[in-house]
Structure formats: structure tokens, C-alpha cells
Design a protein around this motif. Structure first.
Motif, PDB file in Angstrom:
ATOM      1  N   TRP A 191       0.856  -1.182   0.000  1.00  0.00           N
ATOM      2  CA  TRP A 191       0.000   0.000   0.000  1.00  0.00           C
ATOM      3  C   TRP A 191       0.891   1.230   0.000  1.00  0.00           C
ATOM      4  N   TYR A 216      -5.343  -2.021  -6.396  1.00  0.00           N
ATOM      5  CA  TYR A 216      -6.501  -1.826  -5.532  1.00  0.00           C
ATOM      6  C   TYR A 216      -6.387  -0.467  -4.874  1.00  0.00           C
ATOM      7  N   SER A 221     -11.843   1.323  -5.319  1.00  0.00           N
ATOM      8  CA  SER A 221     -12.184  -0.034  -5.784  1.00  0.00           C
ATOM      9  C   SER A 221     -12.716  -0.903  -4.652  1.00  0.00           C
ATOM     10  N   ARG A 222     -12.416  -0.505  -3.428  1.00  0.00           N
ATOM     11  CA  ARG A 222     -12.909  -1.287  -2.287  1.00  0.00           C
ATOM     12  C   ARG A 222     -14.255  -0.798  -1.777  1.00  0.00           C
ATOM     13  N   THR A 237      -9.132  -4.361  -7.994  1.00  0.00           N
ATOM     14  CA  THR A 237      -9.729  -5.386  -7.153  1.00  0.00           C
ATOM     15  C   THR A 237      -9.841  -4.880  -5.719  1.00  0.00           C
ATOM     16  N   ASN A 238     -10.197  -5.768  -4.806  1.00  0.00           N
ATOM     17  CA  ASN A 238     -10.275  -5.433  -3.386  1.00  0.00           C
ATOM     18  C   ASN A 238     -10.262  -6.721  -2.588  1.00  0.00           C
ATOM     19  N   PRO A 239      -9.953  -6.649  -1.312  1.00  0.00           N
ATOM     20  CA  PRO A 239      -9.872  -7.875  -0.508  1.00  0.00           C
ATOM     21  C   PRO A 239     -11.163  -8.687  -0.508  1.00  0.00           C
ATOM     22  N   GLU A 240     -12.305  -8.032  -0.459  1.00  0.00           N
ATOM     23  CA  GLU A 240     -13.573  -8.763  -0.409  1.00  0.00           C
ATOM     24  C   GLU A 240     -13.830  -9.533  -1.703  1.00  0.00           C
ATOM     25  N   GLU A 241     -13.529  -8.923  -2.828  1.00  0.00           N
ATOM     26  CA  GLU A 241     -13.679  -9.609  -4.110  1.00  0.00           C
ATOM     27  C   GLU A 241     -12.782 -10.846  -4.161  1.00  0.00           C
TER      28      GLU A 241
END
Length: 146
Positions: A13, A36, A40-41, A48-52
Motif C-alpha cells: 500500500w 486496488y 475499488s474497495r 480489485t479489493n480484498p472482499e472480491e
């Protein structure tokens, strides 16, 4: 007994949370500096994102677990398709992942709907990703024989 299977990914990050950005790379190379961002989150931005990624992992894991469970019971599937929808819910102290919905469609010749449903539920209990998530969120399963 076989040795543990280990997988890894790296995330970087850069900057502050709202204006910054990050990249995710997986050891396999499937993700190679995948971008990300805050947008995007928490909004609808590119990347993308962690949840996806959790949803993708769950969909893939469940589809494989279902195919394996069907196979063990003598019902070779032609196709299992799963969509995993994860819910990220605002809380007073931030956000919390609260729910996962698995929508599975399967083509299995010679299998009746009741047996399909029974095996679908059993497969959810053997899916490693379901098992890691189950104590922390509600998992809903909607399975249909095609």
C-alpha cells in the motif's frame, strides 16, 4: 501424512488510505501487481479489493468441494458454477464482513433435486474456505440443479 500446502501473496500500500493505492501479487503470477484502491474497495472504481478476492476464493473452493463430494457419492458432475457474493457492512467502528451468499448451479446427469440439495449442503461443510469463514459470518447457500 502429507506436508502442509502453503500459498502466499504479497500486498503493498502506498500513501494514505483515501488517496493511496496498492498492488497485490500472488506467487502463481495470476495476480501480478493487481491494483486496488479505496475507491475499488468502498465504491465502484477500477481494480480489485480484498472482499472480491475472498469471494473468488470461496466460489472456487466451493465449486471444487461440491464436485469432489458429488464424485465420492458416484455422481460425476458435468459442470458446477458458483457465484459468491460477500457483504461488507458499515459499522460504527468501520466495516465488517457479515455475510456470504453462494449461488451454485450444477449439471449432473441422473441426479434428482433432493439428492443434489443434500450433497450441496454436505459440500459446504467440507469446503476449506467455508470452514475458515463460518464462525465469523453467515453463509447462505442457494443450489439449483440444471
Amino acid at each position: 501424512m502429507a506436508a502442509d500446502i502453503e500459498r502466499h501473496a504479497d500486498a503493498t500500500w502506498n500513501g494514505e488510505v483515501r488517496g493511496g493505492n496498492g498492488q497485490i501479487t500472488s506467487a502463481s503470477g495470476t495476480l501480478d501487481d493487481a491494483p486496488y484502491t479505496f475507491v475499488s474497495r468502498f465504491e465502484q472504481g477500477t481494480g480489485t479489493n480484498p472482499e472480491e478476492l475472498i469471494a473468488a476464493a470461496h466460489a472456487a473452493c466451493y465449486s471444487m468441494a461440491f464436485a469432489a463430494t458429488l464424485g465420492r457419492k458416484g455422481h460425476a458432475p458435468q459442470q458446477i458454477t458458483t457465484r459468491a457474493t460477500i457483504s461488507l457492512t458499515p459499522q460504527t467502528s468501520g466495516f465488517k464482513i457479515t455475510r456470504m451468499r453462494l449461488e451454485t448451479r450444477g449439471r449432473v446427469e441422473g441426479l434428482d433435486e433432493a439428492t443434489f440439495q443434500e450433497i450441496a449442503r454436505e459440500a459446504e461443510t467440507t469446503c476449506p474456505v467455508s470452514n475458515v469463514l463460518r464462525n465469523n459470518l453467515e453463509i447462505e447457500l442457494d443450489a439449483k440443479l440444471m
